[in-house]
Design an enzyme around this catalytic site. Structure first.
Site, PDB file in Angstrom:
ATOM      1  CB  SER A  38      17.326  37.052   8.020  1.00 30.40           C
ATOM      2  OG  SER A  38      16.752  38.255   7.662  1.00 30.40           O
ATOM      3  CG  ASP A  43      11.125  36.276   2.583  1.00 29.70           C
ATOM      4  OD1 ASP A  43      10.799  37.459   2.850  1.00 29.70           O
ATOM      5  OD2 ASP A  43      12.237  35.798   2.882  1.00 29.70           O
ATOM      6  CG  HIS A  68      12.077  36.862   6.584  1.00 27.47           C
ATOM      7  ND1 HIS A  68      12.870  36.834   5.475  1.00 27.47           N
ATOM      8  CD2 HIS A  68      12.860  37.364   7.572  1.00 27.47           C
ATOM      9  CE1 HIS A  68      14.069  37.277   5.781  1.00 27.47           C
ATOM     10  NE2 HIS A  68      14.098  37.602   7.043  1.00 27.47           N
TER      11      HIS A  68
END
Ligand SMILES: *[C@@H]1O[C@H](CO)[C@@H](O)[C@H](O)[C@H]1NC(C)=O
Ligand SMILES: *[C@@H]1O[C@H](CO)[C@@H](O)[C@H](O)[C@H]1NC(C)=O
Ligand SMILES: *[C@@H]1O[C@H](CO)[C@@H](O)[C@H](O)[C@H]1NC(C)=O
Ligand SMILES: *[C@@H]1O[C@H](CO)[C@@H](O)[C@H](O)[C@H]1NC(C)=O
Ligand SMILES: *[C@@H]1O[C@H](CO)[C@@H](O)[C@H](O)[C@H]1NC(C)=O
Ligand SMILES: *[C@@H]1O[C@H](CO)[C@@H](O)[C@H](O)[C@H]1NC(C)=O
Ligand SMILES: *[C@@H]1O[C@H](CO)[C@@H](O)[C@H](O)[C@H]1NC(C)=O
Ligand SMILES: *[C@@H]1O[C@H](CO)[C@@H](O)[C@H](O)[C@H]1NC(C)=O
Ligand SMILES: *[C@@H]1O[C@H](CO)[C@@H](O)[C@H](O)[C@H]1NC(C)=O
Ligand SMILES: *[C@@H]1O[C@H](CO)[C@@H](O)[C@H](O)[C@H]1NC(C)=O
Length: 701
Positions: free
Chosen positions: A552, A633, A665
């Site tokens: 991330s 995602d 994600h």
């Protein structure tokens, strides 16, 4: 809160040495938080696990005896049961959601009975949709009032995915921002809160009018009401007063564009008046706006006597990581319902994540990230703004869930780097341990706090930055180990170093806020300093055998490191869901995030986007890098991963790209998670010199 497995499993695998395989780690049971019964004698929790042999998941409901910690499986609660709620005033009466419905495909049923007498279970309500998030209050007359949520059509009627008609074409047409979010494309349906009553005089059958949508009368100008707020909202987004008279819920600001703002408000409405419009207690025109409390709200909870409501709210209208402060308001019997509104310990430099009332109604127990761990704190409701809350729990475990027991002690469901689940009862003076996964799950056997240490160094802002050290199995200080450097987010026998650089929560709002317009700045400088500290001070780490992993924001940081000097220190890099082209940052739906982080729009503040663009440094890319980015995602679209991979391949840098078509994600499906772990470990082991060839099933041209 983040799934234990998502952060710690890879760290543990790195450190456990060859003793444990990713397969073993991923098949260990995952246990929910434990919810106590009204008398504080038992608690119930669910456990699920996945078998790679059978290729199937299984789950069970379990009873934890709070006196002695013994656990018994509740066989009568089969896998059909998705939720169990205790009924107040009794010892073992429950109402549960059965996720099946014989009459209505795609529907669910509610069942009532005594947990210890399965023959007493009876079906009391048949609901025509995939309802979840049950909350129940028992009134003086014995009626059971409940709240539950489900998807609804724009006209307020319940949506049922199994019986709904499907349009002929598959095109989706949009007129506004926020076309998709996290892992779903927006459709006309929104989640709504429904209320219903099980009348004691009618054998607890659902009253004739069924369940009522409580959002239909809420006016909006820009954003349609929705609760729970997607994608992470759940029954924590609403509450039913203990006396059954009031409903509270949160919904995003109806007058603001959802893509641009994080603001949401808490609404109150009398339970028995479905025709009455809910009223926001902290929206425009309320005292909240006068003191600048404009941002996201969370966690409305009624006091034990139903006379007050406590909730959380941030100030910033478009800043998702602003400080969440605690507020308490009185519940009034006529509009505007919420009054006597005040902040509790408003100057406290911690962001509160969740709250619960103590039984006396005079104080709250709140959880907040503090120095790297989620802890509990006590907060009197009349605490002045300069009040410094006392920690109720100590270091050594993250509070994942908690419930106050009748005697004011607290049942805590915790986790830590070394344990996926601990249950314990904390009182002012004592801690009574009931269960730790390290004593039952072979995967975690022998792990303890002894495997984890921390160090501090002075970071880019001149203030101390903390970092975790996770040591491998059989660690000896006179030996040397390869390094797995994890940016928020190793492998066989590595020492794992996981720093908490600028932007991390738990060390006050200054450190948290200082990442704004500094994405490759202060946090990068902090990581360089962490590296210097390791080289100078941790003699058991062989920095010639170092790898770096980030997910991330950490994936962005990995891409940034690739173009800068720190990238040359590592033998390999791994980026999971990392942004590489800041100029393309408007591909996300969370525009509030982009506009806050770069301190302005791309058109008025383009230089901020250019300054922190990893793609501006492609010519320096040279360290082998593994990239994972999945198709669902939508927070950071997979094109970012593909773009990074194409840059690396075009520059001749050894690289691989792993993409899951059915993950978001995160990687949540066990078989996919296994593939993730095997490939990531294979990559870093290969390049750090631990050995092993790269898997030969990668697809070439
Ligand atoms: C724990 O307590 C429960 C009831 O309070 C009892 O049924 C159970 O046998 C006890 N377990 C042990 C191991 O003592
Ligand atoms: C759940 O409902 C099904 C019917 O849809 C029924 O056969 C089953 O016994 C129920 N299970 C429980 C635990 O209530
Ligand atoms: C609500 O909308 C759905 C979908 O358009 C429709 O099937 C349903 O009949 C409507 N219900 C009412 C009460 O209008
Ligand atoms: C909602 O809008 C309708 C139509 O404009 C209006 O009659 C009603 O008073 C409004 N309700 C509230 C609570 O503002
Ligand atoms: C969203 O924010 C941007 C930047 O401030 C602004 O230009 C745009 O008009 C806003 N859109 C809406 C619908 O408010
Ligand atoms: C509060 O935290 C400190 C430091 O972790 C610990 O020493 C102390 O015992 C904690 N207080 C309580 C009541 O647990
Ligand atoms: C390291 O120390 C342990 C005792 O702590 C000893 O048994 C071992 O031989 C030492 N290894 C080396 C390489 O010096
Ligand atoms: C090594 O540790 C000492 C003591 O904590 C500290 O003062 C020093 O700054 C560290 N060295 C580096 C390069 O960080
Ligand atoms: C963000 O922009 C505002 C002006 O729009 C400025 O006052 C502030 O200093 C900026 N913050 C950062 C961190 O650049
Ligand atoms: C590549 O790295 C060198 C050394 O840090 C730096 O001077 C140069 O500006 C970098 N080039 C690019 C395109 O980032």
């Amino acid at each position: 809160m983040v799934n234990w497995l998502s952060i710690f499993a890879i760290a543990l695998l790195c450190a456990r040495g060859w003793a444990i395989t990713p397969e073993q780690m991923l098949s260990a049971p995952r246990r929910s938080g434990a919810v106590p019964n009204p008398t504080g004698e038992y608690a119930i929790f669910s456990a699920s696990s996945y078998s790679f042999e059978k290729r199937a998941s299984s789950s069970s409901w379990n009873l934890l005896h709070l006196k002695n910690g013994s656990i018994q499986t509740l066989d009568a609660l089969t896998e059909d049961v998705s939720e169990v709620v205790w009924i107040s005033g009794s010892k073992s009466e429950v109402i549960y959601v059965n996720a099946t419905n014989e009459e209505i495909p795609g529907g669910v049923t509610l069942w009532l009975g005594d947990l210890f007498e399965p023959s007493s279970f009876k079906l009391v309500a048949s609901l025509p949709g995939a309802f979840s998030g049950l909350k129940v209050s028992k009134t003086h007359s014995g009626d059971l009032k409940f709240l539950i949520n489900a998807l609804a059509y724009p006209n307020g009627t319940i949506y049922n995915a199994e019986t709904a008609s499907t349009p002929k074409g598959t095109g989706r047409l949009y007129s506004d921002t926020f076309v998709r979010h996290w892992d779903f494309w927006l459709t006309p349906e929104r989640y709504a809160l429904f209320s219903g009553t099980l009348k004691s005089k009618e054998n607890h059958a659902l009253s004739q009018d069924g369940v009522q949508n409580r959002l239909t009368n809420l006016n909006y100008t820009v954003t349609r009401p929705e609760t729970p707020v997607q994608p992470f909202g759940d029954e924590g987004d609403y509450d039913l007063s203990p006396d059954g008279k009031w409903v509270a819920f949160l919904s995003k600001a109806p007058e603001l564009a959802k893509a641009n703002y994080t603001a949401s408000y808490i609404y109150l409405v009398p339970f028995d008046s479905p025709e009455v419009a809910p009223i926001a207690i902290n929206g425009p025109g309320t005292p909240a706006q006068g003191i600048g409390a404009l941002g996201a709200s969370a966690g409305p909870r009624f006091s034990p006597d139903s006379s007050k409501i406590a909730f959380l709210q941030q100030d910033g209208i478009s800043y998702e990581s602003d400080k969440s402060k605690v507020y308490v308001a009185a519940v009034r019997h006529s509009a505007p319902y919420g009054g006597g509104w005040s902040a509790i310990a408003g100057d406290w430099d911690r962001s509160v994540d969740s709250l619960a009332w103590n039984p006396d109604g005079k104080s709250l127990l709140v959880s907040a990230s503090d120095l790297g761990e989620e802890k509990l704190f006590t907060l009197p409701i009349d605490a002045p703004s300069d009040y410094e809350p006392r920690n109720f729990t100590t270091a050594g475990t993250n509070v994942a869930d908690f419930h106050v027991l009748p005697d004011s002690s607290v049942l805590v469901s915790g986790n830590s780097i070394w344990s996926s689940r601990d249950f314990y009862i904390k009182s002012e003076k004592t801690t009574k341990y009931l269960f730790s996964a390290t004593t039952t799950d072979p995967e975690l056997e022998g792990l303890s706090s002894d495997d984890v240490e921390q160090f501090y160094f002075i970071g880019a802002l001149g203030i101390p930055i903390q970092s975790w050290i996770i040591k491998p199995k059989g660690f000896q200080a006179n030996a040397t180990y390869p390094l797995a450097f994890i940016v928020h987010g190793g492998p066989q026998g590595y020492v794992v170093i996981a720093p908490n650089p600028t932007g991390s929560s738990g060390w006050g709002q200054f450190l948290q806020d200082s990442i704004q317009n500094q994405w490759g700045g202060h946090p990068y400088d902090d990581l360089v300093k962490a590296w210097d500290y390791i080289e100078a001070n941790l003699t058991y780490i062989d920095t010639d055998r170092a790898v770096e992993l980030g997910a991330s924001y950490g994936g962005y940081m990995t891409n940034w490191i690739q173009g800068h000097d720190l990238g040359r220190k590592f033998k390999a890099l791994v980026a999971h869901d990392g942004l590489v082209s800041t100029l393309g940052a408007y591909a996300t739906e969370e525009l509030w995030f982009t506009q806050h982080e770069y301190n302005g729009t791309l058109w008025d503040n383009r230089e901020n986007y250019e300054r922190w663009d990893p793609a501006a440094h492609i010519k320096n890319f040279s360290t082998p890098q593994f990239i994972i980015h999945s198709s669902e995602d939508y927070r950071l679209p997979e094109t970012e991963g593909i773009t990074m991979f194409n840059y690396l391949q075009s520059r001749g840098v050894p690289s691989r790209f792993l993409s899951f078509p059915n993950e978001n994600h995160w990687v949540l499906k066990p078989e996919n998670s296994l593939q993730w772990h095997e490939n990531v470990l294979g990559w870093i082991n290969h390049y750090s010199g631990i050995g092993g060839p790269l898997s030969d099933d990668a697809i070439g041209s």
